[in-house]
Motif scaffolding. Structure first.
Motif, mmCIF file in Angstrom:
data_model
loop_
_atom_site.group_PDB
_atom_site.id
_atom_site.type_symbol
_atom_site.label_atom_id
_atom_site.label_comp_id
_atom_site.label_asym_id
_atom_site.label_seq_id
_atom_site.Cartn_x
_atom_site.Cartn_y
_atom_site.Cartn_z
ATOM 1 N N GLN A 142 12.435 -22.375 -30.535
ATOM 2 C CA GLN A 142 12.069 -20.979 -30.772
ATOM 3 C C GLN A 142 10.955 -20.869 -31.808
ATOM 4 O OE1 GLN A 142 15.681 -18.953 -31.833
ATOM 5 N NE2 GLN A 142 16.534 -19.019 -29.759
ATOM 6 N N GLN A 143 11.049 -21.645 -32.882
ATOM 7 C CA GLN A 143 10.003 -21.628 -33.892
ATOM 8 C C GLN A 143 8.678 -22.092 -33.315
ATOM 9 O OE1 GLN A 143 11.515 -23.999 -37.123
ATOM 10 N NE2 GLN A 143 12.988 -22.456 -37.777
ATOM 11 N N ALA A 144 8.726 -23.110 -32.457
ATOM 12 C CA ALA A 144 7.494 -23.599 -31.840
ATOM 13 C C ALA A 144 6.871 -22.525 -30.949
ATOM 14 C CB ALA A 144 7.778 -24.864 -31.043
ATOM 15 N N GLN A 145 7.712 -21.803 -30.193
ATOM 16 C CA GLN A 145 7.199 -20.727 -29.347
ATOM 17 C C GLN A 145 6.592 -19.608 -30.181
ATOM 18 O OE1 GLN A 145 10.426 -19.521 -26.859
ATOM 19 N NE2 GLN A 145 10.425 -21.394 -25.619
ATOM 20 N N GLN A 146 7.255 -19.249 -31.290
ATOM 21 C CA GLN A 146 6.718 -18.199 -32.150
ATOM 22 C C GLN A 146 5.377 -18.614 -32.750
ATOM 23 O OE1 GLN A 146 9.811 -17.461 -34.989
ATOM 24 N NE2 GLN A 146 11.135 -16.381 -33.535
ATOM 25 N N LEU A 147 5.278 -19.855 -33.193
ATOM 26 C CA LEU A 147 4.010 -20.343 -33.746
ATOM 27 C C LEU A 147 2.917 -20.341 -32.682
ATOM 28 C CD1 LEU A 147 5.270 -23.320 -35.961
ATOM 29 C CD2 LEU A 147 4.420 -21.103 -36.738
ATOM 30 N N GLN A 148 3.290 -20.694 -31.463
ATOM 31 C CA GLN A 148 2.318 -20.694 -30.379
ATOM 32 C C GLN A 148 1.831 -19.277 -30.082
ATOM 33 O OE1 GLN A 148 3.787 -22.455 -26.813
ATOM 34 N NE2 GLN A 148 1.813 -22.526 -25.803
ATOM 35 N N GLN A 149 2.749 -18.304 -30.105
ATOM 36 C CA GLN A 149 2.354 -16.918 -29.864
ATOM 37 C C GLN A 149 1.444 -16.396 -30.969
ATOM 38 O OE1 GLN A 149 5.999 -14.786 -29.391
ATOM 39 N NE2 GLN A 149 6.491 -15.677 -27.384
ATOM 40 N N VAL A 150 1.771 -16.730 -32.222
ATOM 41 C CA VAL A 150 0.928 -16.303 -33.344
ATOM 42 C C VAL A 150 -0.455 -16.914 -33.223
ATOM 43 C CG1 VAL A 150 0.636 -16.459 -35.839
ATOM 44 C CG2 VAL A 150 2.869 -15.895 -34.885
ATOM 45 N N ALA A 151 -0.516 -18.196 -32.873
ATOM 46 C CA ALA A 151 -1.807 -18.859 -32.724
ATOM 47 C C ALA A 151 -2.613 -18.230 -31.598
ATOM 48 C CB ALA A 151 -1.598 -20.351 -32.469
ATOM 49 N N LEU A 152 -1.939 -17.853 -30.499
ATOM 50 C CA LEU A 152 -2.629 -17.226 -29.378
ATOM 51 C C LEU A 152 -3.187 -15.862 -29.767
ATOM 52 C CD1 LEU A 152 -3.402 -17.353 -26.393
ATOM 53 C CD2 LEU A 152 -1.176 -16.356 -25.842
ATOM 54 N N ARG A 153 -2.375 -15.064 -30.501
ATOM 55 C CA ARG A 153 -2.864 -13.754 -30.948
ATOM 56 C C ARG A 153 -4.043 -13.899 -31.901
ATOM 57 N NH1 ARG A 153 2.782 -12.376 -31.076
ATOM 58 N NH2 ARG A 153 2.852 -12.853 -33.301
ATOM 59 N N THR A 154 -4.001 -14.927 -32.743
ATOM 60 C CA THR A 154 -5.105 -15.160 -33.677
ATOM 61 C C THR A 154 -6.381 -15.510 -32.936
ATOM 62 O OG1 THR A 154 -3.508 -15.944 -35.322
ATOM 63 C CG2 THR A 154 -5.822 -16.501 -35.681
ATOM 64 N N GLU A 155 -6.265 -16.350 -31.904
ATOM 65 C CA GLU A 155 -7.444 -16.714 -31.127
ATOM 66 C C GLU A 155 -8.015 -15.509 -30.403
ATOM 67 O OE1 GLU A 155 -9.097 -19.492 -31.026
ATOM 68 O OE2 GLU A 155 -7.773 -20.407 -32.519
ATOM 69 N N VAL A 156 -7.121 -14.640 -29.871
ATOM 70 C CA VAL A 156 -7.599 -13.447 -29.179
ATOM 71 C C VAL A 156 -8.319 -12.510 -30.140
ATOM 72 C CG1 VAL A 156 -6.849 -11.368 -27.956
ATOM 73 C CG2 VAL A 156 -5.857 -13.586 -27.381
ATOM 74 N N ALA A 157 -7.805 -12.395 -31.378
ATOM 75 C CA ALA A 157 -8.436 -11.510 -32.370
ATOM 76 C C ALA A 157 -9.805 -12.022 -32.775
ATOM 77 C CB ALA A 157 -7.527 -11.388 -33.598
ATOM 78 N N ARG A 158 -10.014 -13.333 -32.698
ATOM 79 C CA ARG A 158 -11.310 -13.893 -33.109
ATOM 80 C C ARG A 158 -12.404 -13.695 -32.064
ATOM 81 N NH1 ARG A 158 -9.437 -19.768 -35.632
ATOM 82 N NH2 ARG A 158 -8.387 -18.934 -37.494
ATOM 83 N N VAL A 159 -12.034 -13.438 -30.812
ATOM 84 C CA VAL A 159 -13.028 -13.259 -29.753
ATOM 85 C C VAL A 159 -13.726 -11.911 -29.942
ATOM 86 C CG1 VAL A 159 -13.359 -13.055 -27.264
ATOM 87 C CG2 VAL A 159 -11.707 -14.687 -28.172
ATOM 88 N N PRO A 160 -15.087 -11.873 -30.086
ATOM 89 C CA PRO A 160 -15.776 -10.587 -30.310
ATOM 90 C C PRO A 160 -15.704 -9.697 -29.076
ATOM 91 C CG PRO A 160 -17.367 -12.355 -29.954
ATOM 92 C CD PRO A 160 -16.022 -13.006 -30.070
ATOM 93 N N VAL A 161 -15.493 -8.413 -29.313
ATOM 94 C CA VAL A 161 -15.432 -7.440 -28.231
ATOM 95 C C VAL A 161 -16.848 -7.060 -27.834
ATOM 96 C CG1 VAL A 161 -14.604 -5.163 -27.539
ATOM 97 C CG2 VAL A 161 -13.244 -6.578 -29.101
#
Length: 206
Positions: A133-152
């Protein structure tokens, strides 16, 4: 319970039989003058054997004959290696009632071992699930961070068309500048003619 006790007794008998077979030829010699009453007396007599080999064989025979060991305060104790526990017994060997009690404790010991193993396995499964579960949560946080870094992508501004003169005959909206300006321009020209009359041309001389 009967199966567990039978297997336990079989293991004990197998161990004792192995020792007894190794020393059977020496036991037949009856190297002591009288039969010993317990292990300690048997071991004292074995120490008087003539050779080292005879001493080793005699001590093995003592172990096979006597399961109990003397206690300092009196009585005997029996060590059960299957459950790694010592029991108090009255004589040099357990009586049938004492052996039954030891077997009952061994059955409870196996049950406790089984429960402990099941609890340990459950704890390991829970820990593994928490780690997943912790690994999945870390993966989701990392994915959201990568999405936030992509310029709109920014929308290109619309190019405003320049307002030019309205083509002749083209329809126009009432009140719009392109429709009103021609009429205003004509009115201004009329006013200019009133205030600035065109001078009359002089007559030509003949």
């Amino acid at each position: 319970m009967s199966i567990v006790v039978a297997s336990r007794r079989a293991a004990l008998l197998f161990a004792a039989a192995g020792i007894f077979l190794l020393t059977h030829s020496h036991a037949q010699a009856q190297w002591w003058k009288r039969a010993p009453v317990d292990f300690e007396e048997c071991a004292d007599a074995a120490e008087k054997a003539a050779t080292k080999a005879e001493k080793t064989s005699a001590l093995a025979d003592c172990n096979a004959k006597f399961a109990g060991r003397r206690k300092a305060g009196g009585g005997y104790s029996y060590y059960d290696f299957l459950q790694d526990r010592t029991f108090d017994i009255a004589g040099p060997n357990p009586t049938p009632d004492e052996q039954k009690k030891i077997d009952e404790f061994y059955t409870a010991y196996l049950a406790n071992q089984r429960r402990s193993n099941e609890a340990a396995q459950a704890a390991m499964r829970q820990q593994r699930e928490q780690q997943e579960q912790q690994a999945q949560q870390l993966q989701q946080v990392a994915l959201r961070t990568e999405v936030a870094r992509v310029p709109v992508p920014v929308e290109r501004p619309k190019v405003q068309q320049a307002v030019g003169p309205r083509p002749k005959g083209a329809p126009c909206a009432k009140g719009s500048f392109s429709c009103e300006w021609p009429r205003l321009s004509e009115s201004l020209n009329d006013l200019k003619k009133l205030f600035n009359p065109t001078p009359s041309k002089p007559a030509k001389k003949g």
